[in-house]
Design a protein around this motif. Structure first.
Motif, PDB file in Angstrom:
ATOM      1  N   ASP A 163       0.857  -1.175   0.000  1.00  7.13           N
ATOM      2  CA  ASP A 163       0.000   0.000   0.000  1.00  7.13           C
ATOM      3  C   ASP A 163       0.899   1.232   0.000  1.00  7.13           C
ATOM      4  O   ASP A 163       1.661   1.460   0.960  1.00  7.13           O
ATOM      5  CB  ASP A 163      -0.910   0.020   1.236  1.00  7.13           C
ATOM      6  N   ILE A 164       0.828   2.005  -1.063  1.00  2.00           N
ATOM      7  CA  ILE A 164       1.678   3.185  -1.188  1.00  2.00           C
ATOM      8  C   ILE A 164       0.911   4.356  -0.588  1.00  2.00           C
ATOM      9  O   ILE A 164      -0.094   4.804  -1.141  1.00  2.00           O
ATOM     10  CB  ILE A 164       2.055   3.445  -2.656  1.00  2.00           C
ATOM     11  N   ASN A 166      -2.114   2.311  -5.008  1.00  3.33           N
ATOM     12  CA  ASN A 166      -1.712   3.712  -4.904  1.00  3.33           C
ATOM     13  C   ASN A 166      -2.749   4.495  -4.100  1.00  3.33           C
ATOM     14  O   ASN A 166      -3.856   4.761  -4.576  1.00  3.33           O
ATOM     15  CB  ASN A 166      -1.550   4.323  -6.301  1.00  3.33           C
ATOM     16  N   LYS A 167      -2.366   4.857  -2.876  1.00  5.12           N
ATOM     17  CA  LYS A 167      -3.263   5.604  -1.978  1.00  5.12           C
ATOM     18  C   LYS A 167      -2.684   6.972  -1.625  1.00  5.12           C
ATOM     19  O   LYS A 167      -2.965   7.525  -0.559  1.00  5.12           O
ATOM     20  CB  LYS A 167      -3.509   4.781  -0.708  1.00  5.12           C
ATOM     21  N   PRO A 212       2.535   5.149 -15.492  1.00  2.00           N
ATOM     22  CA  PRO A 212       2.401   5.098 -14.030  1.00  2.00           C
ATOM     23  C   PRO A 212       1.003   4.688 -13.586  1.00  2.00           C
ATOM     24  O   PRO A 212       0.036   4.737 -14.354  1.00  2.00           O
ATOM     25  CB  PRO A 212       2.717   6.540 -13.612  1.00  2.00           C
ATOM     26  N   ILE A 213       0.930   4.309 -12.310  1.00  2.00           N
ATOM     27  CA  ILE A 213      -0.336   3.941 -11.677  1.00  2.00           C
ATOM     28  C   ILE A 213      -0.974   5.208 -11.115  1.00  2.00           C
ATOM     29  O   ILE A 213      -0.365   5.927 -10.319  1.00  2.00           O
ATOM     30  CB  ILE A 213      -0.108   2.928 -10.544  1.00  2.00           C
ATOM     31  N   SER A 227      -4.750   0.463  -8.727  1.00  2.00           N
ATOM     32  CA  SER A 227      -3.841  -0.624  -8.336  1.00  2.00           C
ATOM     33  C   SER A 227      -3.268  -1.275  -9.583  1.00  2.00           C
ATOM     34  O   SER A 227      -3.836  -1.175 -10.677  1.00  2.00           O
ATOM     35  CB  SER A 227      -4.572  -1.675  -7.497  1.00  2.00           C
ATOM     36  N   PHE A 228      -2.154  -1.938  -9.383  1.00  2.00           N
ATOM     37  CA  PHE A 228      -1.580  -2.762 -10.452  1.00  2.00           C
ATOM     38  C   PHE A 228      -0.882  -3.945  -9.799  1.00  2.00           C
ATOM     39  O   PHE A 228      -0.280  -3.808  -8.725  1.00  2.00           O
ATOM     40  CB  PHE A 228      -0.603  -1.970 -11.314  1.00  2.00           C
ATOM     41  N   VAL A 229      -0.965  -5.096 -10.463  1.00  2.00           N
ATOM     42  CA  VAL A 229      -0.356  -6.318  -9.945  1.00  2.00           C
ATOM     43  C   VAL A 229       0.864  -6.652 -10.794  1.00  2.00           C
ATOM     44  O   VAL A 229       0.745  -6.882 -12.003  1.00  2.00           O
ATOM     45  CB  VAL A 229      -1.356  -7.490  -9.942  1.00  2.00           C
TER      46      VAL A 229
END
Length: 543
Positions: free
Chosen positions: A36-37, A77-78, A114-115, A120-122
């Motif tokens: 979790d960013i 991305n938070k 970019p995200i 989100s990206f896996v």
């Protein structure tokens, strides 16, 4: 067929050995990891500020796996803090991706977009035969300066150096990095306006540091037991600074560089450029007590930031039974009689034939006076609007498809490419003991997709085409550097300065291996296909 007693015994021994190996070898697994960013308040060196972190930590969450495993890393991305970039993209430094999963590689505008925030990206990482010390960080602009960096360790259950150490676990990872009190958007604005790379406020050791006049943040303590041998995995997670590692009264035996095993080589001081990793063995063979782990750094003119004091960058090696106090000895920069590691002295543990160069490319690096701009062969890299991989998959496979500012080299498949970084007029880097001034002029180049043979180190006159080490980050400076790699991994791979301020100012290229092989590959997954439209739709302040 007639079997003798001897052949029966040999067959039995072979079957027992095979059975034992089958029983003891760990099963290859798929390991799920979530990052979790997020923005959190933190004070690594005692100065509190908002940072960008993986799971609220600095450095970020430790990722571990075994050789042959597959990592599945979900990045959420938070980010919300407007003083920093709010999109993100993850790079797993030193991990090899292939044509089949190049889109997972995470280099913005080369292999992916970019995200976006709230997306989100896996990332799926089949680790194959790789093992060793790696790390992850944001690859977007200079975002990892704000804290988004963490360790990635791949253990080898059949490590060929296993007899050299007793302890190797999550407690024996050393992460050093530079730290700034200001966030990156104003720092980058200042760099663009003046051409002066920001000077860090401090350095951190496993997330703890000190600066001039700041609080006495407790030093990180490395606990050891007398008589045991420890494998320490050292990662320089800096965006600029060069760290010099040593431990008072102890030797360090280098056994790996950038995830590749070397012949054991004992020194007492190691200089590490941004992005480099060394695995070392330390024998806890001194009297029980406390010893300084020295990690002084250089990076720019310290008079430009009076908070900076490289001598405060350190940790404590504490033997079991010693008092919980600081070492009695002074805080020095390292041993009085340094036996400095020269990377040109390292040799690969597994010998291999280094193929002759099929083609040579010379890269001349020039900084523009008074501007935040670096040129490679007269070109300052600018990320394209459409990522390199997207263009190639859309059938754009001619050199004309890439703008000059993309600094893209199309390389034929299965060739040996030699990259020559010529020396500058200044010749100081030939000195065996590298001084601070040389450090300020040297930079460090990092190759994605492959590692390279280090044919000539910047700190040696020796040209070694017989048994050079492989690594993925090497210093480039006033004495000249030569590296060589095979184009046997089709993909568009970023080749850039790991001083990210320099990278952001144009010190980068893209090495496209086998463009036709990439174009003939399958389209990536739908999640990847949606990254660019989502990012392109964002207002500038959210990108």
């Amino acid at each position: 067929m007639k079997l003798t007693v001897t052949s029966l015994l040999l067959a039995l021994l072979h079957s027992r050995s095979a059975f034992s190996a089958a029983v003891t070898a760990p099963a290859k697994v798929t390991k799920q990891v979530t990052l979790d960013i997020v923005n959190v308040e933190a004070a690594p060196d005692g100065f509190q500020r908002s940072i960008i972190s993986a799971n609220g930590k600095y450095p970020g969450t430790l990722i571990t796996a075994n050789k042959g495993d597959t990592l599945v890393v979900t990045v959420n991305n938070k980010l919300t803090d407007a003083t920093m970039r709010r999109s993100t993209s993850m790079d797993f430094d030193g991990i090899f991706f292939t044509t089949q999963n190049a889109f997972m590689e995470g280099t913005p505008f080369v292999t992916a977009c970019p995200i976006a925030p709230n997306a989100s990206f896996v990332y799926t990482l089949p680790l194959g035969e790789q093992a060793g010390t790696f790390w992850y960080h944001s690859q977007l602009s200079v975002q990892y300066v704000d804290g988004l960096r963490g360790p990635l360790i791949i253990y080898d259950p059949e490590d060929p150096h296993r007899n050299l150490y007793d302890v190797d676990n999550e407690d024996t990872i050393w992460q050093v990095g530079d730290w700034w009190h200001n966030s990156t958007i104003p720092l980058l604005d200042g760099y663009v306006a003046t051409g002066i790379v920001p000077v860090s406020d401090s350095g951190t050791f496993n997330g703890a540091g000190r600066f001039n006049g700041g609080p006495e943040v407790p030093f990180f303590v490395q606990n050891v037991q007398a008589g045991k041998r420890y494998r320490f995995r050292i990662i320089n997670q800096s965006a600029r600074n060069v760290f010099t590692m040593s431990v008072d009264n102890h030797d360090l035996t280098v056994i790996a560089a950038d995830g590749v095993e070397t012949v054991a080589h004992t020194v007492n001081e190691i200089q590490m450029f941004a992005g480099q990793r060394y695995d070392v063995v330390l024998h806890a063979n001194q009297p029980v007590g406390n010893y300084w782990i020295n990690a002084p750094f250089v990076g720019g003119d310290p008079t430009r930031n009076l908070n900076q004091n490289g001598t405060l960058s350190r940790a404590i090696l504490r033997y079991a039974g010693a008092r919980a106090v600081d070492p009695a000895g002074p805080m020095t920069d390292g041993p009085a009689n340094p036996n400095l590691l020269l990377e040109s002295d390292l040799r690969p543990l597994v010998p291999e034939v280094v193929p002759p160069a099929d083609m040579n490319i010379t890269l001349e690096l020039v900084v523009t006076t008074g501007k935040a701009q670096w040129n490679v062969n007269g070109v300052s890299y600018l990320p394209p609007t459409t990522p390199t991989l997207v263009k190639i998959l859309d059938g754009q496979t001619d050199q004309a498809a890439f703008n000059q500012t993309e600094n893209t080299f199309l390389l034929p498949a299965n060739q040996t490419v030699q990259i020559i970084f010529p020396p500058s007029e200044d010749d100081e880097a030939h000195h065996k003991k590298i001084d601070q001034d040389v450090h300020r002029r040297a930079t460090a180049f990092h190759l994605h997709g492959n590692n390279f043979w280090l044919i000539k180190s910047n700190f040696s006159d020796v040209i070694n085409e017989v048994n050079p080490i492989r690594r993925d980050v090497a210093p480039v400076g006033s004495a000249g550097t030569i590296v060589r790699f095979r184009t046997d991994n089709p993909g568009p791979w970023f080749f850039h300065c790991h001083i990210f301020w320099h990278m952001q100012a144009g010190l980068a290229t893209v090495m496209v291996q086998d463009v036709d092989g990439i174009a003939a590959g399958d389209r990536p997954n739908q999640a990847w296909e949606t990254l660019c439209p989502a990012y392109d739709a964002l207002p500038a302040e959210l990108q």
